[in-house]
Design a protein around this motif. Structure first.
Motif, mmCIF file in Angstrom:
data_model
loop_
_atom_site.group_PDB
_atom_site.id
_atom_site.type_symbol
_atom_site.label_atom_id
_atom_site.label_comp_id
_atom_site.label_asym_id
_atom_site.label_seq_id
_atom_site.Cartn_x
_atom_site.Cartn_y
_atom_site.Cartn_z
ATOM 1 N N GLY A 177 -21.019 -34.267 -28.673
ATOM 2 C CA GLY A 177 -21.356 -35.235 -29.708
ATOM 3 C C GLY A 177 -22.575 -36.060 -29.317
ATOM 4 N N LYS A 178 -22.605 -36.454 -28.057
ATOM 5 C CA LYS A 178 -23.710 -37.257 -27.517
ATOM 6 C C LYS A 178 -25.033 -36.484 -27.619
ATOM 7 C CE LYS A 178 -24.577 -39.634 -23.100
ATOM 8 N NZ LYS A 178 -24.067 -39.745 -21.712
ATOM 9 N N LEU A 179 -24.982 -35.211 -27.276
ATOM 10 C CA LEU A 179 -26.190 -34.377 -27.362
ATOM 11 C C LEU A 179 -26.623 -34.204 -28.817
ATOM 12 C CD1 LEU A 179 -28.331 -32.398 -26.275
ATOM 13 C CD2 LEU A 179 -26.589 -30.601 -26.355
ATOM 14 N N LEU A 180 -25.649 -33.932 -29.697
ATOM 15 C CA LEU A 180 -25.993 -33.680 -31.102
ATOM 16 C C LEU A 180 -26.584 -34.923 -31.764
ATOM 17 C CD1 LEU A 180 -22.961 -31.425 -32.095
ATOM 18 C CD2 LEU A 180 -25.322 -30.717 -31.619
ATOM 19 N N GLN A 181 -25.994 -36.079 -31.473
ATOM 20 C CA GLN A 181 -26.541 -37.348 -31.986
ATOM 21 C C GLN A 181 -27.975 -37.533 -31.544
ATOM 22 O OE1 GLN A 181 -24.461 -40.865 -30.907
ATOM 23 N NE2 GLN A 181 -22.847 -40.594 -32.455
ATOM 24 N N ARG A 182 -28.211 -37.236 -30.259
ATOM 25 C CA ARG A 182 -29.552 -37.427 -29.698
ATOM 26 C C ARG A 182 -30.555 -36.515 -30.407
ATOM 27 N NH1 ARG A 182 -30.516 -36.137 -23.341
ATOM 28 N NH2 ARG A 182 -32.794 -36.004 -23.369
ATOM 29 N N VAL A 183 -30.141 -35.247 -30.609
ATOM 30 C CA VAL A 183 -31.027 -34.283 -31.259
ATOM 31 C C VAL A 183 -31.299 -34.704 -32.711
ATOM 32 C CG1 VAL A 183 -31.196 -31.889 -32.050
ATOM 33 C CG2 VAL A 183 -30.315 -32.391 -29.760
ATOM 34 N N GLN A 184 -30.253 -35.247 -33.360
ATOM 35 C CA GLN A 184 -30.383 -35.656 -34.755
ATOM 36 C C GLN A 184 -31.281 -36.885 -34.920
ATOM 37 O OE1 GLN A 184 -26.567 -36.616 -36.474
ATOM 38 N NE2 GLN A 184 -27.213 -35.925 -38.506
ATOM 39 N N TYR A 216 -33.295 -33.078 -19.831
ATOM 40 C CA TYR A 216 -32.074 -32.275 -19.671
ATOM 41 C C TYR A 216 -30.912 -32.867 -20.444
ATOM 42 C CZ TYR A 216 -34.211 -29.845 -15.742
ATOM 43 O OH TYR A 216 -35.031 -29.079 -14.969
ATOM 44 N N PHE A 217 -29.902 -32.041 -20.626
ATOM 45 C CA PHE A 217 -28.574 -32.541 -20.950
ATOM 46 C C PHE A 217 -27.573 -31.747 -20.112
ATOM 47 C CE2 PHE A 217 -24.580 -33.113 -23.136
ATOM 48 C CZ PHE A 217 -24.607 -34.483 -23.385
ATOM 49 N N VAL A 218 -26.741 -32.465 -19.349
ATOM 50 C CA VAL A 218 -25.828 -31.808 -18.414
ATOM 51 C C VAL A 218 -24.419 -31.841 -18.985
ATOM 52 C CG1 VAL A 218 -24.943 -31.782 -16.058
ATOM 53 C CG2 VAL A 218 -27.311 -32.475 -16.493
ATOM 54 N N LEU A 219 -23.856 -30.643 -19.248
ATOM 55 C CA LEU A 219 -22.559 -30.555 -19.923
ATOM 56 C C LEU A 219 -21.376 -30.917 -19.023
ATOM 57 C CD1 LEU A 219 -23.156 -27.121 -21.694
ATOM 58 C CD2 LEU A 219 -23.177 -29.373 -22.784
ATOM 59 N N MET A 220 -21.536 -30.739 -17.699
ATOM 60 C CA MET A 220 -20.418 -30.901 -16.772
ATOM 61 C C MET A 220 -19.274 -29.948 -17.162
ATOM 62 S SD MET A 220 -21.795 -33.285 -14.815
ATOM 63 C CE MET A 220 -20.520 -33.061 -13.635
ATOM 64 N N GLY A 221 -19.633 -28.698 -17.449
ATOM 65 C CA GLY A 221 -18.613 -27.707 -17.792
ATOM 66 C C GLY A 221 -19.120 -26.781 -18.882
ATOM 67 N N LEU A 222 -18.256 -25.850 -19.293
ATOM 68 C CA LEU A 222 -18.573 -24.939 -20.386
ATOM 69 C C LEU A 222 -17.354 -24.856 -21.284
ATOM 70 C CD1 LEU A 222 -20.225 -22.004 -18.385
ATOM 71 C CD2 LEU A 222 -21.410 -23.670 -19.829
ATOM 72 N N ILE A 223 -17.570 -24.499 -22.546
ATOM 73 C CA ILE A 223 -16.437 -24.289 -23.443
ATOM 74 C C ILE A 223 -15.601 -23.124 -22.909
ATOM 75 C CG2 ILE A 223 -15.773 -23.499 -25.758
ATOM 76 C CD1 ILE A 223 -18.199 -24.984 -26.837
ATOM 77 N N SER A 224 -14.297 -23.334 -22.776
ATOM 78 C CA SER A 224 -13.429 -22.280 -22.256
ATOM 79 C C SER A 224 -12.041 -22.403 -22.848
ATOM 80 C CB SER A 224 -13.355 -22.390 -20.730
ATOM 81 O OG SER A 224 -12.304 -21.577 -20.247
ATOM 82 N N PRO A 225 -11.747 -21.559 -23.856
ATOM 83 C CA PRO A 225 -10.403 -21.640 -24.453
ATOM 84 C C PRO A 225 -9.317 -21.391 -23.406
ATOM 85 C CG PRO A 225 -11.872 -20.235 -25.748
ATOM 86 C CD PRO A 225 -12.587 -20.548 -24.472
ATOM 87 N N ILE A 226 -9.587 -20.534 -22.422
ATOM 88 C CA ILE A 226 -8.585 -20.213 -21.402
ATOM 89 C C ILE A 226 -8.232 -21.436 -20.569
ATOM 90 C CG2 ILE A 226 -8.196 -18.905 -19.261
ATOM 91 C CD1 ILE A 226 -9.784 -16.617 -20.619
ATOM 92 N N LYS A 227 -9.275 -22.206 -20.166
ATOM 93 C CA LYS A 227 -9.010 -23.413 -19.374
ATOM 94 C C LYS A 227 -8.733 -24.619 -20.274
ATOM 95 C CE LYS A 227 -12.142 -22.048 -15.633
ATOM 96 N NZ LYS A 227 -13.561 -22.274 -15.364
ATOM 97 N N GLY A 228 -8.730 -24.401 -21.589
ATOM 98 C CA GLY A 228 -8.461 -25.514 -22.494
ATOM 99 C C GLY A 228 -9.602 -26.518 -22.591
ATOM 100 N N VAL A 229 -10.843 -26.071 -22.355
ATOM 101 C CA VAL A 229 -11.989 -26.969 -22.473
ATOM 102 C C VAL A 229 -12.671 -26.714 -23.815
ATOM 103 C CG1 VAL A 229 -14.176 -27.721 -21.455
ATOM 104 C CG2 VAL A 229 -12.338 -26.862 -19.970
#
Lengths: 200, 200
Positions: free
Chosen positions: B126-133, B105-118
């Motif tokens: 970055g951590k996930l992308l590095q791992r995949v790479q 798994y990879f747990v995001l602890m949230g979702l991208i949300s321009p409204i909430k500024g996330v």
């Protein structure tokens, strides 16, 4: 699946037993506290600790307070001939905010409810009745329980009990009627019926 | 009115900032803890303290766990060629309960949300992308974010980012469709449309 975090499970378990929370909201709150908002979690833990140490019931009116006797009971300028009986400190707060009442209080911390197994003995009513019986300055008890089956049952029980121990004390209840700022058309029939019976 | 209990106010204040709680539910919970259920309040305080001390993020997948690496990431029998990306530990738990997935798994602890500024940077992507790479055993990333605007935005961003760093990795998403045990007539048009486009 085997739990990834017994400490998280334990926190969710403690949260989901709070009134109004279920397993989903409890796990959302726990995850939020432990991942995004540790500062808030620490603040909550210390607020809870401090409240557990400091908050107690007022020895006279039973409300939640940091002192042995609450600021209202201790206030010599209040009208000591009246006691207003409320369900909770929150209800007491809204009555105080109206500035329409200057007497004392008695806080039941609940209502009589046969369904939930809450009887008169659970509500410290003995303490209230003794006070009404012994303190001759008391002239009126205003019962401010809500117009729900449990609020009605509590009011009925109290009115009878007070009449039997102190028949000179007047027992009143908040008027039923139409709430301010609400269209008649959106008001339920029960409320309108109450307002018709209570018309003046 | 002057507060009868600053410690109670402070507890209500800490509670009302939790997700899903407002001032009314916070004061109901606080009064309940301090008057009817002190044993539960003490248990909650100690569960919170313990969780704050013990729970951390898994160094590999970011889920909440008591160990440096969670039991799933540490389990050598899991299929290490797959990573399932979820919003929260709660979502991870429901996927584990299906027994239909045996990867990591990879747990995001949230979702991208321009409204909430996330933004992407808040979700440790970055951590996930590095791992995949870097980890050449990875063959598939299954994005299990919900079909909401935020879940869609996150899935879209992730699919593009993974394609740019590791084009050999297959990116999939949970199928859209009709939930089990639900009458079509009670299913919203969006869900039915998704099921029609995804028909097989």
């Amino acid at each position: 699946m085997a739990s990834l975090s017994p400490s998280l499970d334990e926190l969710v378990d403690a949260l989901k037993r709070l009134p109004g929370l279920g397993p989903r909201s409890a796990s959302r709150i726990a995850e939020h506290l432990l991942s995004e908002d540790r500062a808030r979690a620490t603040k909550l833990a210390s607020a809870l600790d401090r409240a557990l140490k400091r908050v107690k019931h007022c020895e006279l009116c039973n409300t939640l307070t940091d002192e042995p006797m609450c600021a209202i009971c201790a206030d010599e300028t209040r009208d000591r001939s009246k006691i207003c009986v409320v369900e909770s400190p929150a209800d007491q707060r809204v009555i105080e905010e109206t500035m329409a009442y200057r007497g004392l209080y008695f806080v039941l911390m609940g209502l009589i409810s046969p369904i939930k197994g809450v009887g008169a003995e659970d509500l410290h009513l003995g303490k209230l009745l003794q006070r009404v019986q012994k303190d001759e300055t008391i002239r009126e008890v205003l019962i401010a329980t809500p117009y729900t089956p449990e609020g009605d049952a509590t009011a009925h029980f109290l009115a009878k009990a007070i009449a039997s121990v102190a028949s000179q004390v007047k027992v009143t209840r908040l008027a039923r009627g139409i709430p301010a700022g609400v269209e008649l058309e959106y008001t339920d029939a029960n409320t309108i019926a109450g307002a018709i019976f209570g018309r003046r």
